[in-house]
Design an enzyme around this catalytic site. Structure first.
Site, PDB file in Angstrom:
ATOM      1  N   LYS A  52       0.860  -1.177   0.000  1.00  0.00           N
ATOM      2  CA  LYS A  52       0.000   0.000   0.000  1.00  0.00           C
ATOM      3  C   LYS A  52       0.905   1.237   0.000  1.00  0.00           C
ATOM      4  O   LYS A  52       1.983   1.227   0.606  1.00  0.00           O
ATOM      5  CB  LYS A  52      -0.907  -0.034   1.244  1.00  0.00           C
ATOM      6  CG  LYS A  52      -1.977   1.031   1.286  1.00  0.00           C
ATOM      7  CD  LYS A  52      -2.919   0.797   2.480  1.00  0.00           C
ATOM      8  CE  LYS A  52      -3.971   1.874   2.627  1.00  0.00           C
ATOM      9  NZ  LYS A  52      -4.946   1.580   3.705  1.00  0.00           N
ATOM     10  N   SER A 127      -9.741   1.748   2.612  1.00  0.00           N
ATOM     11  CA  SER A 127      -8.836   2.507   1.796  1.00  0.00           C
ATOM     12  C   SER A 127      -7.793   1.675   1.037  1.00  0.00           C
ATOM     13  O   SER A 127      -7.174   2.187   0.113  1.00  0.00           O
ATOM     14  CB  SER A 127      -8.103   3.529   2.666  1.00  0.00           C
ATOM     15  OG  SER A 127      -7.357   2.896   3.677  1.00  0.00           O
ATOM     16  N   SER A 151     -10.099  -0.753   6.700  1.00  0.00           N
ATOM     17  CA  SER A 151      -9.494  -0.583   5.374  1.00  0.00           C
ATOM     18  C   SER A 151      -8.786  -1.792   4.781  1.00  0.00           C
ATOM     19  O   SER A 151      -8.394  -1.755   3.619  1.00  0.00           O
ATOM     20  CB  SER A 151      -8.523   0.592   5.391  1.00  0.00           C
ATOM     21  OG  SER A 151      -9.250   1.798   5.313  1.00  0.00           O
TER      22      SER A 151
HETATM   23  N1  GLN Z   1     -13.381   3.980   5.985  1.00  0.00           N
HETATM   24  C1  GLN Z   1     -12.703   4.285   7.192  1.00  0.00           C
HETATM   25  C2  GLN Z   1     -12.314   5.738   7.201  1.00  0.00           C
HETATM   26  O1  GLN Z   1     -12.499   6.357   6.216  1.00  0.00           O
HETATM   27  C3  GLN Z   1     -11.547   3.377   7.399  1.00  0.00           C
HETATM   28  C4  GLN Z   1     -10.226   3.910   7.039  1.00  0.00           C
HETATM   29  C5  GLN Z   1      -9.098   2.976   7.348  1.00  0.00           C
HETATM   30  O2  GLN Z   1      -9.257   1.899   7.905  1.00  0.00           O
HETATM   31  N2  GLN Z   1      -7.910   3.421   7.015  1.00  0.00           N
HETATM   32  O3  GLN Z   1     -11.832   6.248   8.157  1.00  0.00           O
END
Ligand code: GLN
Length: 446
Positions: A52, A127, A151
């Site tokens: 990532k 994400s 994410s």
């Molecule tokens: N969708 C969640 C957010 O926007 C999770 C993000 C994540 O786990 N990095 O905060």
């Protein structure tokens, strides 16, 4: 293998858009060095993989999919990068993501829109959407993601993969661009449970450079694979099937739970009564920590600097105005507000108290059970563009993954089946540092 991988990415990524950057020269050099050494005793040796874009690689551009870090080359490796290098892994490039991991669809990336591997009109989730799409489309057998509020697990669910968020403290966060430091964890996205366990074997463990990593012996995470789950006590929270959970998702996940029962597990109904407060508490705590963590992007130290700023004040202001996207700015505002003197008691402190109640909910269930299961997400992957202008709806999509981060527990998503040709995720939540039991159940189910 590495050459073939690049040839394949070359053909497929114009449409899929999973990668923000390829490190072809470096990967081929790494592959050649491994060939020359001839030591393939580590199962990851010589195997291509993706990181990532928020995991630091020494000398290789890493941006968190943000404009503000464009051109930034870290001067050190993240601990997971070091560990993968030691295992002989071949990093082919950086996978796309939501900007600084803020989002659930990979639509907040500054650079490109990754597609869902099963349907190019749908989001890959986020994400870690690029990591998931790359694995699901067969570009690489595994990728690392990060999970602050779902994410890893949500994109795993949207792409039919196995995705694990390890227990907080299991994997070093050193070199992971911090979003919310009390919630972030790095973990593997793979097509099989065994692959997932093998990757966790390589990246887990205490690291003196991450003061929240835990000094605990790391077991062999493959050791319980193949063991029967007869008599395993599995809890199903009623809150995970309430209003807001899609009927098709519920049906498929219930069928998956019946399958676990058929394998000998003892299923029981439980309650996690504070589940409904998780999203609100998370978005306050996460934004507070994130707003503080992104202060370092000031136009002085890293990456992008607004070209026409005339004073120091202007460097800060213009760089941040131009360098951050809307979602990051929203969270900076929400976070700094929640932490301000007048709002602290009503917001940050309340959210922290809710976090404790959520932890207690889980502790109570784990007095009697080995595992908790339910859906990973309330819906399946939706269309690109469908939710991006409606942050509240997007945030509510995290209702089932967030509590796991708030409590620091390990959670895995595995494909439960399909509806309309699109995958549905089954979530398995374990006791702290008991990833091995999650893998045991997931392997039996797979
Ligand atoms: N969708 C969640 C957010 O926007 C999770 C993000 C994540 O786990 N990095 O905060």
């Amino acid at each position: 293998l590495t050459k073939e991988t690049f040839a394949n990415i070359d053909q497929t990524d114009a449409d899929l858009q999973a990668f923000v950057r390829l490190h072809e020269e470096e990967a081929l050099a790494q592959a050649r060095a491994i060939d020359a050494k001839g030591d393939f005793s580590n199962p990851l040796a010589g195997i291509p993989m993706a990181l990532k874009d928020n995991i630091a690689t020494n000398g290789l551009e890493t941006t968190g999919a943000s404009h503000i870090l464009e051109g930034f080359k870290p001067v050190y490796d993240a601990t997971v990068t070091t560990k993968l290098n030691e295992a002989g892994a071949v990093v082919v490039g950086k996978a796309n993501m939501d900007e600084f991991a803020m989002g659930g669809s990979t639509e907040t990336s500054y650079y490109k829109q990754t597609k869902n591997a099963w349907d190019y009109t749908k989001v890959p989730g986020g994400s870690s959407g690029g990591s998931a799409a790359a694995v699901a489309a067969g570009q690489v057998p595994y990728a690392l993601g990060s999970d602050t509020g779902g994410s890893i697990r949500q994109p795993a669910a949207f792409n039919g993969l196995v995705g694990l968020k390890p227990t907080y403290g299991r994997v070093s966060r050193f070199g992971l661009f911090a979003m919310a430091s009390s919630l972030d964890q790095i973990g593997p996205l793979t097509r099989t449970v065994k692959d997932n366990a093998l990757v966790l074997n390589a990246i887990a463990g205490f690291d003196k450079r991450d003061s929240t990593s835990v000094e605990l012996e790391v077991p062999d995470f493959t050791e319980k694979l193949g063991q029967s789950i007869k008599g395993m006590k599995i809890a199903v929270p009623e809150e995970y099937f309430q209003e807001g959970i899609d009927a098709d998702v519920a049906t498929q996940v219930k069928a998956a739970i019946a399958q676990l029962e058929a394998l000998g597990a003892e299923i029981g109904q439980v309650s996690l009564p504070h589940t409904q407060y998780g999203v609100a508490a998370y978005y306050i705590l996460m934004s507070s920590e994130a707003s503080s963590n992104v202060q370092r992007y000031d136009g002085i130290r890293y990456g992008y600097r607004a070209p026409d700023a005339k004073s120091l004040e202007e460097v800060y202001k213009k760089t941040r105005t131009e360098g951050f996207g809307d979602e990051v700015k929203r969270r900076i505002m929400l976070g700094t507000y929640s932490l301000s003197a007048g709002a602290y008691d009503a917001f940050f402190k309340k959210a922290a108290q809710i976090r404790t109640l959520i932890i207690e909910d889980f502790n109570k269930v784990f007095e009697d059970y080995d595992l908790i299961v339910g859906p990973t997400t309330p819906t399946q992957a939706y269309g690109i563009g469908a939710e991006i202008d409606d942050p509240k709806t997007m945030y509510l999509g995290d209702v089932l993954t967030i509590p796991v981060n708030l409590a620091g527990l390990p959670g895995l998503s595995i494909n439960a089946g399909f509806n309309g040709g699109m995958p549905i995720g089954l979530q398995m939540i374990g006791k702290p540092f008991d990833e091995a039991t999650i893998y045991q159940a997931a392997y039996a189910f797979e």
